[in-house]
Design a protein around this motif. Structure first.
Motif, PDB file in Angstrom:
ATOM      1  N   LEU A 118       0.912  -1.140  -0.161  1.00  0.00           N
ATOM      2  CA  LEU A 118      -0.551   0.253  -0.285  1.00  0.00           C
ATOM      3  C   LEU A 118       0.640   1.202  -0.311  1.00  0.00           C
ATOM      4  O   LEU A 118       1.295   1.368   0.600  1.00  0.00           O
ATOM      5  CB  LEU A 118      -0.916   0.244   1.097  1.00  0.00           C
ATOM      6  N   ILE A 119       0.175   1.955  -1.057  1.00  0.00           N
ATOM      7  CA  ILE A 119       0.891   3.431  -0.534  1.00  0.00           C
ATOM      8  C   ILE A 119      -0.680   4.116  -0.399  1.00  0.00           C
ATOM      9  O   ILE A 119      -1.265   4.753  -0.668  1.00  0.00           O
ATOM     10  CB  ILE A 119       1.613   4.524  -1.851  1.00  0.00           C
ATOM     11  N   ILE A 120      -0.425   5.373   0.911  1.00  0.00           N
ATOM     12  CA  ILE A 120      -1.182   6.056   0.951  1.00  0.00           C
ATOM     13  C   ILE A 120      -0.726   7.269   0.775  1.00  0.00           C
ATOM     14  O   ILE A 120      -0.119   8.019   1.903  1.00  0.00           O
ATOM     15  CB  ILE A 120      -1.817   4.879   3.103  1.00  0.00           C
ATOM     16  N   GLY A 121      -2.089   8.541   0.825  1.00  0.00           N
ATOM     17  CA  GLY A 121      -1.497   9.742   1.027  1.00  0.00           C
ATOM     18  C   GLY A 121      -2.134  10.284   1.387  1.00  0.00           C
ATOM     19  O   GLY A 121      -3.458  10.208   2.087  1.00  0.00           O
ATOM     20  N   THR A 148       4.476   2.514   2.281  1.00  0.00           N
ATOM     21  CA  THR A 148       5.120   3.532   2.284  1.00  0.00           C
ATOM     22  C   THR A 148       3.396   4.651   2.179  1.00  0.00           C
ATOM     23  O   THR A 148       2.308   4.474   2.710  1.00  0.00           O
ATOM     24  CB  THR A 148       4.852   4.171   0.732  1.00  0.00           C
ATOM     25  N   SER A 149       3.925   6.193   3.681  1.00  0.00           N
ATOM     26  CA  SER A 149       3.345   6.768   3.124  1.00  0.00           C
ATOM     27  C   SER A 149       3.717   8.079   3.012  1.00  0.00           C
ATOM     28  O   SER A 149       5.042   8.703   3.030  1.00  0.00           O
ATOM     29  CB  SER A 149       3.428   7.124   5.489  1.00  0.00           C
ATOM     30  N   ILE A 150       2.227   9.136   2.524  1.00  0.00           N
ATOM     31  CA  ILE A 150       2.512  10.439   1.771  1.00  0.00           C
ATOM     32  C   ILE A 150       2.681  11.803   2.209  1.00  0.00           C
ATOM     33  O   ILE A 150       1.157  11.608   2.002  1.00  0.00           O
ATOM     34  CB  ILE A 150       2.349  10.609   0.010  1.00  0.00           C
ATOM     35  N   LEU A 151       3.400  12.660   2.804  1.00  0.00           N
ATOM     36  CA  LEU A 151       3.290  13.843   3.125  1.00  0.00           C
ATOM     37  C   LEU A 151       2.938  14.655   2.750  1.00  0.00           C
ATOM     38  O   LEU A 151       3.754  14.868   2.018  1.00  0.00           O
ATOM     39  CB  LEU A 151       3.982  13.741   4.085  1.00  0.00           C
ATOM     40  N   GLY A 162       0.649   7.261  -7.024  1.00  0.00           N
ATOM     41  CA  GLY A 162       0.747   5.485  -7.514  1.00  0.00           C
ATOM     42  C   GLY A 162      -0.084   4.956  -5.671  1.00  0.00           C
ATOM     43  O   GLY A 162       0.172   4.233  -5.751  1.00  0.00           O
ATOM     44  N   ALA A 163      -0.819   6.563  -5.018  1.00  0.00           N
ATOM     45  CA  ALA A 163      -1.237   6.244  -3.615  1.00  0.00           C
ATOM     46  C   ALA A 163      -2.447   5.396  -4.121  1.00  0.00           C
ATOM     47  O   ALA A 163      -3.545   5.789  -4.879  1.00  0.00           O
ATOM     48  CB  ALA A 163      -1.311   7.142  -3.204  1.00  0.00           C
TER      49      ALA A 163
END
Length: 387
Positions: A146-149, A180-183, A296-297
Motif C-alpha cells: 500500500l501507498i497511502i496519501g 509507504t506514506s506520503i506527506l 501511485g497512492a
C-alpha cells in the motif's frame, strides 16, 4: 497484516478495478464524460487543462494524466483527445507507457469524425476493457504494497490536536508494515520546515525539504503575491487558526515520527515500500490529492476540522475529523471520529489501530462516504496563467 487487491501486469497492486476514460484536454472532457456514463465500472474527470499552457504547467498536466493511467486502481485506460491540443495524443500515450504496460486505447475526436463517432468508438473500447476487468480475481497481499496519501483540508485547531496526530499514528503503523506514506502540502510546511527537515534520512533529503518550501514561496513572490495572504483560509481562521505557522505545526503531524526517506516532485511516480516520503504539492486539496494519486497512492486519508466532502475519481478517500461537532453535523461525509483523542475514552494508540483496520477494510473493498456519494473532485496544480 494483509489485504485483498488486484495484481497488475506492471507488478503493482490495486484496491479498486476501474476503467479510466482519460480526457487529454478540456476540449475532450465532455466527450469523456458521455463515454464514462455509458460503461459500468468506468470513471473520468473534468480536465480543465491540456492546452494553452507553458512548459512547466503542461508537464504537471502530463504527469497527472500519465500517473492516473498508471495508478494501480485502474485496469486500463481509454485516452480521448480533441486532436489539436498541446497535450497531443502521442505525447500522452508515450508518458503513460513509460509508467505502465496496462491496457491502453486511444480515440481522437477530429480523426474519428466528430463527437458521436468518437463516443461510439470509445464506448466499445471501454466496454471491452470493463469485461476483461470483471474477470480478475482478488488476491491476498501484505500491507507493504500500500501507498497511502495523507491530506488535511478545512482545518481547525482539532486537526492539529487530534486528527492529524491520528493520521501520523497511522503513517507510523503503515511504515512499520513495510508500506509507504506520503506527506503533502508544501505551503503548509512553511514555518515548521526546520522541524520536518530534522527528520530527513540524509543531508540531501534535508536540503530538498528546504528547497521545495523556499521555491514555492519565491514562485508566488515573482508575481507579487504572498502565501500568507491566502493561507490560512477564511474558514481556517473562523475555526480558530491564527497564522500559517500554527497551521503548519498541525499539518506536519500527519507524517508521524519516522524518518523522511525521499522527496518527490508533483505527481511523480512514488516507489512502494519506502516508508515516509514527501510530495511537493499545493495546499489546495483536490490538486494535492490528484498528485498523490498520480504518484501511485491507492488510498487517501484526509483530515478535516470544519468538514469537507472531497473525493477522487480513482482512489477512495477516508475522511476523519477531530471536531465532534463537525462529526455530528457532517456524518454523511466523515468516516471516522477522531475527537476521542481529545476527550477520551480512546487513546491515540487505540484509535490508530482502528484507523489502520479501516484502511484495511477500504483496501478490501469497503466504500468510503465520498465513494458512496459519488464525489470525484479533481484539479491539477499550475504555476502560470494560460498562454
Amino acid at each position: 497484516m494483509n489485504f485483498y487487491g488486484y495484481k497488475r501486469p506492471d507488478g503493482r497492486v490495486g484496491v479498486r478495478n476501474k476503467v479510466l476514460i482519460l480526457p487529454a484536454s478540456v476540449c475532450a472532457s465532455d466527450t469523456a464524460r458521455v463515454v464514462a456514463q455509458q460503461v459500468v465500472g468506468a470513471v473520468t474527470f473534468n480536465n480543465q487543462l491540456g492546452c494553452s499552457q507553458v512548459g512547466a504547467d503542461q508537464q504537471f498536466t502530463m504527469d497527472v494524466m500519465a500517473g492516473y493511467a498508471a495508478n494501480p486502481n485502474v485496469y486500463g485506460t481509454v485516452v480521448i483527445s480533441l486532436g489539436c491540443e498541446n497535450c497531443q495524443m502521442d505525447l500522452v500515450v508515450k508518458a503513460i507507457q513509460e509508467r505502465t504496460n496496462k491496457p491502453l486505447k486511444q480515440v481522437i475526436i477530429q480523426d474519428a469524425g466528430g463527437t458521436l463517432k468518437a463516443v461510439d468508438m470509445a464506448v466499445r473500447y471501454a466496454k471491452e476493457m470493463a469485461g476483461e476487468a470483471s474477470l480478475l480475481q482478488k488476491e491476498e497481499f501484505p500491507m507493504s504494497e500500500l501507498i497511502i496519501g495523507t491530506e488535511c483540508g478545512g482545518s481547525d485547531p482539532t486537526s492539529g490536536l487530534a486528527a492529524n496526530p491520528l493520521i501520523g499514528r497511522l503513517s507510523d503503523l503503515i511504515v512499520a508494515e513495510g508500506g509507504t506514506s506520503i506527506l503533502s502540502e508544501t505551503t503548509e510546511f512553511i514555518g515548521a520546515e526546520h522541524i520536518l527537515a530534522r527528520r530527513a534520512a540524509t543531508p540531501e533529503i534535508r536540503d530538498r525539504i528546504f528547497e521545495i518550501v523556499h521555491r514555492y514561496e519565491k514562485a508566488l513572490q515573482l508575481v507579487g503575491e504572498e502565501v500568507r495572504e491566502g493561507n490560512p483560509s477564511p474558514g481556517n481562521k473562523a475555526g480558530g487558526l491564527s497564522c500559517l505557522e500554527e497551521k503548519s505545526l498541525g499539518c506536519i503531524h500527519k507524517g508521524g515520527h519516522t524518518p523522511v526517506n525521499a522527496v518527490y516532485d508533483y505527481a511523480k511516480q512514488v516507489e512502494a515500500k519506502q516508508g515516509l516520503v514527501i510530495m511537493d504539492t499545493p495546499g489546495n486539496d483536490p490538486s494535492s490529492v490528484a498528485a498523490m494519486v498520480a504518484g501511485g497512492a491507492q488510498v487517501i486519508v484526509f483530515s478535516t476540522g470544519r468538514g469537507t466532502p472531497t473525493g477522487n475519481p480513482l482512489a477512495p478517500v477516508i475522511k476523519i475529523t477531530g471536531n465532534r461537532i463537525t462529526y455530528a453535523n457532517m456524518s454523511d461525509n466523515i468516516d471516522l471520529d477522531a475527537s476521542p483523542v481529545i476527550y477520551g475514552p480512546q487513546t491515540l494508540e487505540e484509535l490508530g489501530g482502528e484507523l489502520l483496520k479501516l484502511v484495511q477494510e477500504v483496501a478490501n473493498g469497503r466504500q468510503t462516504k465520498a465513494e458512496s456519494l459519488g464525489y470525484t473532485e479533481m484539479a491539477i496544480a499550475r504555476v502560470c496563467n494560460f498562454v
